[in-house]
Scaffold this motif. Structure first.
Motif, mmCIF file in Angstrom:
data_model
loop_
_atom_site.group_PDB
_atom_site.id
_atom_site.type_symbol
_atom_site.label_atom_id
_atom_site.label_comp_id
_atom_site.label_asym_id
_atom_site.label_seq_id
_atom_site.Cartn_x
_atom_site.Cartn_y
_atom_site.Cartn_z
ATOM 1 N N GLN A 279 0.825 -1.208 0.000
ATOM 2 C CA GLN A 279 0.000 0.000 0.000
ATOM 3 C C GLN A 279 0.858 1.256 0.000
ATOM 4 O O GLN A 279 0.356 2.363 0.116
ATOM 5 N N GLU A 280 2.164 1.078 -0.097
ATOM 6 C CA GLU A 280 3.073 2.224 0.017
ATOM 7 C C GLU A 280 3.842 2.529 -1.263
ATOM 8 O O GLU A 280 4.649 3.459 -1.296
ATOM 9 N N GLY A 281 3.639 1.714 -2.288
ATOM 10 C CA GLY A 281 4.311 1.972 -3.556
ATOM 11 C C GLY A 281 5.819 1.842 -3.483
ATOM 12 O O GLY A 281 6.540 2.565 -4.176
ATOM 13 N N ALA A 282 6.298 0.969 -2.632
ATOM 14 C CA ALA A 282 7.747 0.757 -2.532
ATOM 15 C C ALA A 282 8.002 -0.671 -2.075
ATOM 16 O O ALA A 282 7.201 -1.243 -1.339
ATOM 17 N N VAL A 283 9.106 -1.220 -2.534
ATOM 18 C CA VAL A 283 9.456 -2.592 -2.169
ATOM 19 C C VAL A 283 10.767 -2.575 -1.372
ATOM 20 O O VAL A 283 11.725 -1.927 -1.788
ATOM 21 N N PRO A 284 10.799 -3.260 -0.244
ATOM 22 C CA PRO A 284 12.035 -3.279 0.548
ATOM 23 C C PRO A 284 13.047 -4.263 -0.031
ATOM 24 O O PRO A 284 12.696 -5.122 -0.836
ATOM 25 N N ASP A 285 14.283 -4.147 0.414
ATOM 26 C CA ASP A 285 15.300 -5.130 0.043
ATOM 27 C C ASP A 285 15.159 -6.376 0.899
ATOM 28 O O ASP A 285 15.453 -7.484 0.456
ATOM 29 N N ILE A 286 14.744 -6.144 2.139
ATOM 30 C CA ILE A 286 14.524 -7.260 3.068
ATOM 31 C C ILE A 286 13.259 -6.945 3.849
ATOM 32 O O ILE A 286 13.065 -5.805 4.295
#
Ligand code: PLP
Length: 461
Positions: A279-286
């Motif tokens: 829902q935040e429009g970003a993907v984490p690395d981990i």
């Protein structure tokens, strides 16, 4: 009091003070004994004293599909008969492999591998080490610094405690903590967004602070920025302002640091999408997941790593320099696999999103006349009610009043278990109780939870 009521953990209600003669089990407190649970089924806990309690918080957002699900019980017992344990240095098992596949196959976020451990703390600890190893293998051993946030909880082990800021848990260990950590402001609109500030301006101010912190410590020394996508127990179901996580992602990318999102509490569907970051429009690395992963049927947590991280290991040591005897435990994995299969088959994340809307309406209607309600907030089936002394100024109750804890105690007496937040008890803003019922809860049960909550709150007010 420091180590009991200030604890952002299990409810302390229903406890009786012992007059000696207590058992050998070391509980969280030596003077308060937790309630004995004899059995649990669906959303109900059956206590040894004959009382029946609605588990409206799933422990701490753990019980995803309720208690005593027959399909999960069968999977656990089948696995115990097949292979109860093997060491992962030499062996693997079907449920561990299948669980990783089930969570990651077809995910559009580039998350490539899952590493399973036994608790949220272990998962975050592993994530911190993995991030450090990433830079080490990338020829950047000077990266030693983590940027975390104030009013954050990531676990109880030395490293996870170091990036957490729950004072009551850290006081005895000052000087033991990992030193290369600093903390930026919480992304907590209700208490920290200024009255003369728009949401965009608030986001921009927070992001500028993160950027400044990178500059202050030296951008090429930072391993990662670490945050809960949606803050759980320390402030109470706080979603970040729009653009905050995406902005943090950009800052990390700009400086070659990793973004670690802790979804131990808010992941695996709890907020109405499988990952809260969707829902935040970003993907984490981990990303770390835990509580809902096994739904309480087994001690299990996961570290999910992006292909960017895995490929760095591939180019380097070809290993993750970390391991635990009980990692990817076959019975815990079988339990989690069964839980996650049910979630998928029955489309329970969608149900969670839809039920969450009803929960919000019910809370807003029931609590409309309660003068201490500062904010009702949440997503999916992850909701908190923050209490304030004064709605205008948002001034919090004095910690010694234990306002939220008393609401939780009253509700428990009336047969509904809520989860108390650290909030003011820990000297920070955000005195609240948290609701996180199973995704299988009925509308009738939601109604009962909300009306008992109101009765309890009225009594405390
Ligand atoms: N991270 C978050 C966001 C949590 O809420 C918790 C536990 O409450 C942890 C990490 C630590 O998990 P555990 O208690 O399973 O070690």
């Amino acid at each position: 009091e420091l180590f009991t009521t200030a604890n952002a953990e299990l409810p302390t209600v229903g406890n009786t003070k012992t007059k000696g003669g207590e058992g050998r089990l070391m509980h969280r407190s030596l003077i308060q004994h937790p309630s004995m649970v004899e059995s649990a089924s669906g959303i109900y806990l059956n206590l040894a004293n004959g009382k029946r309690v609605i588990d409206a918080c799933g422990g701490a957002a753990v019980a995803l599909i309720g208690h005593a699900n027959e399909e999960v019980i069968q999977a656990i017992s089948d696995q115990a008969r097949k292979v109860s344990y093997v060491h992962t240095q030499a062996y693997t098992t079907q449920p561990a492999e299948e669980l990783a596949d089930l969570i990651l196959d077809g995910n559009p976020h580039g998350l490539e591998k899952a590493f399973f451990v036994c608790s949220g703390s272990e998962a975050v600890e592993s994530a911190l080490k993995l991030a450090r190893q990433y830079h080490f293998e990338n020829g950047q051993p000077q990266r030693k610094h983590f940027i975390g946030r104030k009013q954050a909880y990531h676990g109880n082990t030395m490293a996870t405690m170091s990036i957490s800021t729950v004072a009551s848990r850290k006081i005895p260990y000052e000087g033991f903590c990992y030193p290369h950590v600093s903390y930026v402001s919480p992304a907590y609109p209700y208490q920290y967004q200024r009255v003369d500030e728009t949401e965009d301006e608030f986001t921009a101010r927070l992001l500028a602070e993160i950027e400044d912190e990178f500059q202050r410590v030296g951008p090429d020394t930072v391993i990662a920025f670490v945050a809960e996508t949606m803050v759980g127990a320390t402030a109470g179901c706080v979603a970040p302002p729009v653009g905050y996580i995406a902005g943090a992602r950009q800052i990390c990318d700009k400086h070659g640091a990793l973004l670690i999102l802790d979804e131990v509490m808010c992941g695996t569907g709890r907020t109405g999408t499988y990952f809260a970051f969707e829902q935040e429009g970003a993907v984490p690395d981990i990303v770390t997941v835990a509580k809902g992963l096994g739904g309480g049927y087994g001690p299990i947590a996961g570290v999910l790593m992006h292909e960017k991280v895995v490929s760095m290991l591939r180019q380097g040591s070809n290993a993750f320099n970390h391991g635990h005897t009980y990692q990817a435990h076959p019975i815990a994995c079988a339990a989690a696999l069964a839980v996650q299969r049910i979630v998928k088959r029955e489309d329970l994340v969608a149900r969670c999103a839809q039920l969450g809307k009803q929960l919000e309406v019910l809370l807003r209607i029931e609590l409309i006349n309660c003068k201490s309600v500062g904010e009702i907030r949440g997503r999916g089936l992850f909701w908190a009610v923050e209490f304030v002394k004064d709605r205008e100024t948002k001034e919090t109750f004095e910690p010694k009043l234990r306002f939220g804890l008393r609401v939780q105690e009253r509700a428990f007496e009336k047969g509904v278990a809520l989860y108390p937040g650290a909030g003011t008890v820990d000297g920070s803003r955000g005195d609240h109780v948290l609701l996180a019922p199973p995704f299988t809860t009925t509308e009738e049960e939601l109604r009962r939870i909300c009306s008992v909550f109101r009765e309890a709150l009225e009594e405390v007010e």
